[in-house]
Design a protein around this motif. Structure first.
Motif, PDB file in Angstrom:
ATOM      1  N   LYS A 259      10.891   0.958  -3.638  1.00  0.00           N
ATOM      2  CA  LYS A 259       9.841  -0.048  -3.412  1.00  0.00           C
ATOM      3  C   LYS A 259       9.998  -1.209  -4.405  1.00  0.00           C
TER       4      LYS A 259
ATOM      5  N   THR B 128       2.371   2.278  -9.212  1.00  0.00           N
ATOM      6  CA  THR B 128       2.916   3.109  -8.125  1.00  0.00           C
ATOM      7  C   THR B 128       4.159   2.505  -7.490  1.00  0.00           C
TER       8      THR B 128
ATOM      9  N   ASN C  78       0.965   7.027   4.529  1.00  0.00           N
ATOM     10  CA  ASN C  78       2.124   6.148   4.620  1.00  0.00           C
ATOM     11  C   ASN C  78       1.743   4.719   5.007  1.00  0.00           C
TER      12      ASN C  78
ATOM     13  N   PRO D 175       2.321  -1.052  -0.528  1.00  0.00           N
ATOM     14  CA  PRO D 175       1.088  -0.645  -1.218  1.00  0.00           C
ATOM     15  C   PRO D 175       1.227  -0.791  -2.726  1.00  0.00           C
ATOM     16  N   GLY D 176       0.190  -1.362  -3.352  1.00  0.00           N
ATOM     17  CA  GLY D 176       0.241  -1.545  -4.789  1.00  0.00           C
ATOM     18  C   GLY D 176       0.750  -2.899  -5.228  1.00  0.00           C
TER      19      GLY D 176
ATOM     20  N   GLN E 269      -3.102   0.771  -0.952  1.00  0.00           N
ATOM     21  CA  GLN E 269      -2.670   2.002  -0.296  1.00  0.00           C
ATOM     22  C   GLN E 269      -3.764   2.442   0.663  1.00  0.00           C
ATOM     23  N   SER E 270      -3.428   2.716   1.908  1.00  0.00           N
ATOM     24  CA  SER E 270      -4.417   3.142   2.888  1.00  0.00           C
ATOM     25  C   SER E 270      -5.043   4.468   2.476  1.00  0.00           C
ATOM     26  N   GLU E 271      -6.367   4.557   2.591  1.00  0.00           N
ATOM     27  CA  GLU E 271      -7.066   5.796   2.254  1.00  0.00           C
ATOM     28  C   GLU E 271      -7.105   6.767   3.432  1.00  0.00           C
TER      29      GLU E 271
ATOM     30  N   LYS F 169      -6.739  -0.743  -6.094  1.00  0.00           N
ATOM     31  CA  LYS F 169      -7.551   0.070  -5.202  1.00  0.00           C
ATOM     32  C   LYS F 169      -8.895  -0.599  -4.963  1.00  0.00           C
TER      33      LYS F 169
ATOM     34  N   VAL G  84      -0.705   0.995   4.720  1.00  0.00           N
ATOM     35  CA  VAL G  84      -1.131  -0.022   3.756  1.00  0.00           C
ATOM     36  C   VAL G  84      -2.272  -0.823   4.371  1.00  0.00           C
TER      37      VAL G  84
END
Length: 456
Positions: free
Chosen positions: A151, A146, A316, A126-127, A310-312, A177, A318
């Protein structure tokens, strides 16, 4: 919202509309070059960006494995084509004869594609995002604020494993995002509260009914959409895709008699006529219109980009989206779904997401309009009773002779505030097509629309 009012209006939400001119036909390699060359000359020709894109598509097929991408040199107005070193003089000659400027590079398209697959397997974090950059003949990997600690180490070690000159990593401020938010423009209510997006382009659905395209994450977030914060729904999501291969939604107007607008509203009552869907070309100048920040311009920096949001719904998780257009045009929350287009009226993309903002700058990703049309079965053009409808004669076209740096139309124009009290979303006297009402972009603090030429 009364049933009788809808047929009298222009398309709901004057953020974007199209005319039924269809997709431009592919040009012959030498067609529409603004300067010709004598027979036998290999000097590069000059092209408009859209014509360069057509030529690039043809050369990609004609050169086969030797083709390693291309980009548009906007200053010289030339198409630069990458050819894998050692491919032979005949390959170079073929590209030059077509009018392109040839550059020999080390990394082939196949090698860069394989490297991208490694990133997908080992570094879907994510990111992060990545896209092939034909200017550097490499994969440009971006990590937002992030991506730290383990990561960051995973990402950089994966890039290093690809080999020298294959990929590079850079950090960007903010966080990647989807750009959805609560506010005005097109509205929906969810269990989590109100959300706002921007309409992209009006289309005709496969069954002949009027519809519009917007971002897929908007269509996933809510099923019914309104043109005012407190109004009744006027359109219902028919198809929505997010995450996965693209970020697009097809939303059908509930009243089949809805008339669709044939332009993009760029503020101050000015519009840009949309003439068809076009593919993006790296290096070309594009314009973005959104309900939060209004009109901004920039350049296409990458194609077929992969973005890992990043999953909303899963802390944890993506949400990976592929096949996007990468640009350096800024955008902010609420601009999702908004129109990306060319100065001469080509519909290019739908705003997906990005990082940064329109104060400090940033980068934004877009769903290609051509891909969304193919996936949904929709076509650009008027639908339903609105077929043949023309643009509002009271709305003037954007002046192409004005520049975005026009001192009389600056981004900080104090006479144009985002909270213009004379143009509220809930104003009952303002219809969806009324440029002084919900579609008013003159108070966004962005380009006021009198300047539809690049500031770059």
């Amino acid at each position: 919202m009364s049933h009788k009012r809808i047929p009298k209006r222009k398309a709901a939400i004057a953020a974007g509309g199209v005319v039924a001119l269809g997709v431009a036909a592919i040009l012959l390699p030498n067609a529409n070059a603004s300067q010709g060359n004598s027979a036998g000359s290999t000097a590069p020709k000059t092209f408009k960006a859209t014509d360069a894109s057509d030529l690039a598509s043809q050369l990609a097929g004609a050169l086969g494995d030797a083709y390693a991408g291309s980009y548009y040199d906007s200053a010289a107005r030339q198409l630069v084509v990458n050819v894998v070193a050692g491919s032979g003089d005949n390959v170079v000659a073929k590209a030059e004869k077509a009018g392109a400027k040839v550059r020999q590079v080390q990394n082939s398209t196949a090698e860069l594609t394989a490297a991208a697959k490694v990133l997908k397997t080992k570094a879907t974090i994510p990111g992060t995002s990545w896209a092939v950059d034909p200017k550097t003949d490499s994969i440009q990997v971006t990590a937002d604020s992030t991506v730290t600690g383990a990561k960051w180490n995973t990402l950089t070690s994966t890039v290093k494993s690809l080999g020298t000159g294959m990929a590079a990593v850079r950090k960007t401020s903010g966080a990647l995002k989807p750009l959805v938010a609560g506010g005005d423009a097109i509205f929906a209510q969810t269990d989590q509260g109100g959300v706002r997006c921007s309409l992209g382009f009006n289309v005709t659905a496969g069954d002949g009914t009027p519809a519009f395209l917007t971002a897929g994450h908007c269509g996933v977030a809510a099923k019914e959409w309104s043109d005012s914060e407190t109004g009744q729904p006027i359109a219902t999501v028919d198809q929505a895709n997010f995450p996965g291969a693209g970020d697009f939604s097809l939303v059908k107007y509930d009243d089949p008699a809805t008339q669709t607008a044939s332009e993009v509203n760029v503020g101050n009552g000015q519009t840009v006529q949309i003439t068809g869907a076009v593919d993006a070309t790296v290096g070309e100048t594009v314009f973005r219109m959104g309900s939060t920040t209004g009109l901004h311009d920039g350049q296409v920096t990458g194609l077929d980009a992969t973005v890992n949001f990043q999953s909303e719904t899963d802390p944890n998780g993506v949400d990976t989206v592929t096949g996007l257009i990468q640009t350096n045009v800024c955008a902010e929350a609420g601009d999702s779904g908004g129109s990306l287009f060319t100065q001469d009226g080509g519909a290019v993309g739908l705003t997906s997401g990005g990082s940064g903002d329109c104060t400090s700058g940033g980068e934004t990703f877009f769903e290609p309009v051509t891909g969304a049309l193919t996936a949904t079965g929709a076509t650009l053009g008027d639908g339903g009773a609105g077929a043949g409808a023309t643009a509002d004669p009271s709305a003037t076209a954007a002046d192409p002779s004005a520049t975005a740096a026009d001192p009389s139309a600056t981004a900080a124009d104090p006479s144009a505030t985002a909270a213009d009290p004379t143009a509220t979303a809930a104003d009952p006297s303002a219809t969806a097509g009324d440029q002084s009402g919900t579609g008013d972009q003159s108070g966004t603090g962005a380009d006021d629309g009198s300047a539809l030429t690049s500031s770059r």
